[in-house]
Motif scaffolding. Structure first.
Motif, mmCIF file in Angstrom:
data_model
loop_
_atom_site.group_PDB
_atom_site.id
_atom_site.type_symbol
_atom_site.label_atom_id
_atom_site.label_comp_id
_atom_site.label_asym_id
_atom_site.label_seq_id
_atom_site.Cartn_x
_atom_site.Cartn_y
_atom_site.Cartn_z
ATOM 1 N N UNK A 1 0.831 -1.212 0.000
ATOM 2 C CA UNK A 1 0.000 0.000 0.000
ATOM 3 C C UNK A 1 0.862 1.257 0.000
ATOM 4 N N UNK A 2 1.920 1.253 0.799
ATOM 5 C CA UNK A 2 2.794 2.422 0.869
ATOM 6 C C UNK A 2 3.480 2.671 -0.472
ATOM 7 N N UNK A 3 3.899 1.609 -1.134
ATOM 8 C CA UNK A 3 4.524 1.758 -2.451
ATOM 9 C C UNK A 3 3.523 2.315 -3.459
ATOM 10 N N UNK A 4 2.284 1.815 -3.386
ATOM 11 C CA UNK A 4 1.243 2.317 -4.275
ATOM 12 C C UNK A 4 0.980 3.794 -4.060
ATOM 13 N N UNK A 5 0.957 4.213 -2.805
ATOM 14 C CA UNK A 5 0.722 5.635 -2.501
ATOM 15 C C UNK A 5 1.866 6.513 -2.999
ATOM 16 N N UNK A 6 3.044 5.922 -3.092
ATOM 17 C CA UNK A 6 4.201 6.664 -3.567
ATOM 18 C C UNK A 6 4.325 6.667 -5.091
ATOM 19 N N UNK A 7 3.333 6.084 -5.770
ATOM 20 C CA UNK A 7 3.319 6.118 -7.224
ATOM 21 C C UNK A 7 3.926 4.930 -7.916
ATOM 22 N N UNK A 8 4.313 3.902 -7.155
ATOM 23 C CA UNK A 8 4.890 2.708 -7.764
ATOM 24 C C UNK A 8 3.814 1.839 -8.399
ATOM 25 N N UNK A 9 4.232 1.040 -9.364
ATOM 26 C CA UNK A 9 3.391 -0.015 -9.924
ATOM 27 C C UNK A 9 3.719 -1.287 -9.142
ATOM 28 N N UNK A 10 2.719 -1.830 -8.433
ATOM 29 C CA UNK A 10 2.976 -2.869 -7.436
ATOM 30 C C UNK A 10 2.388 -4.206 -7.867
#
Length: 254
Positions: A25-34
């Motif tokens: 979730x944190x990676x997604x919020x930072x704009x990453x494709x997860x």
């Protein structure tokens, strides 16, 4: 402020609950494709939906981390869907307890197969893509149990978590020339779903043993992972980051 992970491709294993879900979730919020990887397709999809609901980009995938073919298919899928792989968070693991007198060879082997073999297969399958990235990152989810502390009934678990750090140091040297960093997080007692059945009194005693006075939250670990994935952490490799609220500091308990 850390540079966002915008557009970066991140594979997170064991991502359907607890620490792994918070990391995804944190990676997604930072704009990453997860890529959200879990044993259960339904659980992976549900966690993935949570990222998408917040405006993130994510894909779910069910995979058995013990199976080389499944793990290779995971890496191939991530690279195909996202145009490469920039980072891997090897979080998948199991935590059954067993005392030495009762522990079976099968229990020992299963722990090693998921926690160590699965980690190795995850890293190996993603390596070509990480090398091709201009910011390759590997974060291993170890524990204070094994590398720093011990706990009755956890000898097989502790061995795998300590083993991760031996792997990390040698892998960091191998991959340094490719610009790929390899680091590990060592969580202390974190308030995840696995602790819910232990009872309020037990949880209160656990919290009281932590100098900061509380159990950690999965988001505390996620924030540490975000740092190690960031551009700002480019000069850190082969290192461990303990996130335990000071749990391992006292020489003796009061």
């Amino acid at each position: 402020m850390l540079t966002p992970l915008t557009g970066r491709s991140v594979v997170v294993t064991g991502a359907s609950k607890g620490i792994g879900r918070a990391v995804a979730q944190a990676c997604g919020r930072q704009g990453a494709k997860v890529l959200v990887v879990a044993r259960s397709a339904d659980a992976a999809a549900e966690a993935c939906d949570g990222i998408i609901a917040e405006g993130g980009t994510a894909r779910p995938l069910a995979a058995d981390m013990r199976d080389p073919a499944a793990v290779q298919a995971m890496a191939d899928y991530a690279a195909r869907e996202f145009g490469g792989i920039d980072a891997v968070v090897a979080n998948a693991g199991i935590y059954p307890t067993a005392f030495l007198d009762d522990m079976t060879v099968e229990q020992w082997d299963d722990m090693s197969a998921v926690n160590l073999r699965g980690m190795f297969l995850t890293v190996k399958s993603c390596l070509p893509h990480l090398r091709a990235s201009d910011q390759g990152r590997i974060v291993l989810m170890s524990s204070i149990t094994g590398p720093i502390t011990g706990n009755p009934g956890d000898s097989h678990y502790a061995a795998t978590k300590a083993g991760m750090l031996g792997f990390m140091r040698s892998a960091a040297l191998e991959l340094a020339g490719d610009g790929v960093t390899v680091n590990a997080i060592l969580p202390g007692n974190i308030a995840t779903e696995g602790l819910e059945d232990l009872g309020d009194d037990y949880l209160a005693r656990m919290a009281a043993s932590v100098p900061l006075g509380a159990l950690g939250e999965p988001e505390d670990i996620a924030h540490a992972v975000l740092f190690l994935l960031s551009r700002e952490a480019r000069y850190i490799t082969g290192q461990t980051l303990v996130v335990d609220g000071g749990q391992t500091l006292p020489e003796a308990r009061a």
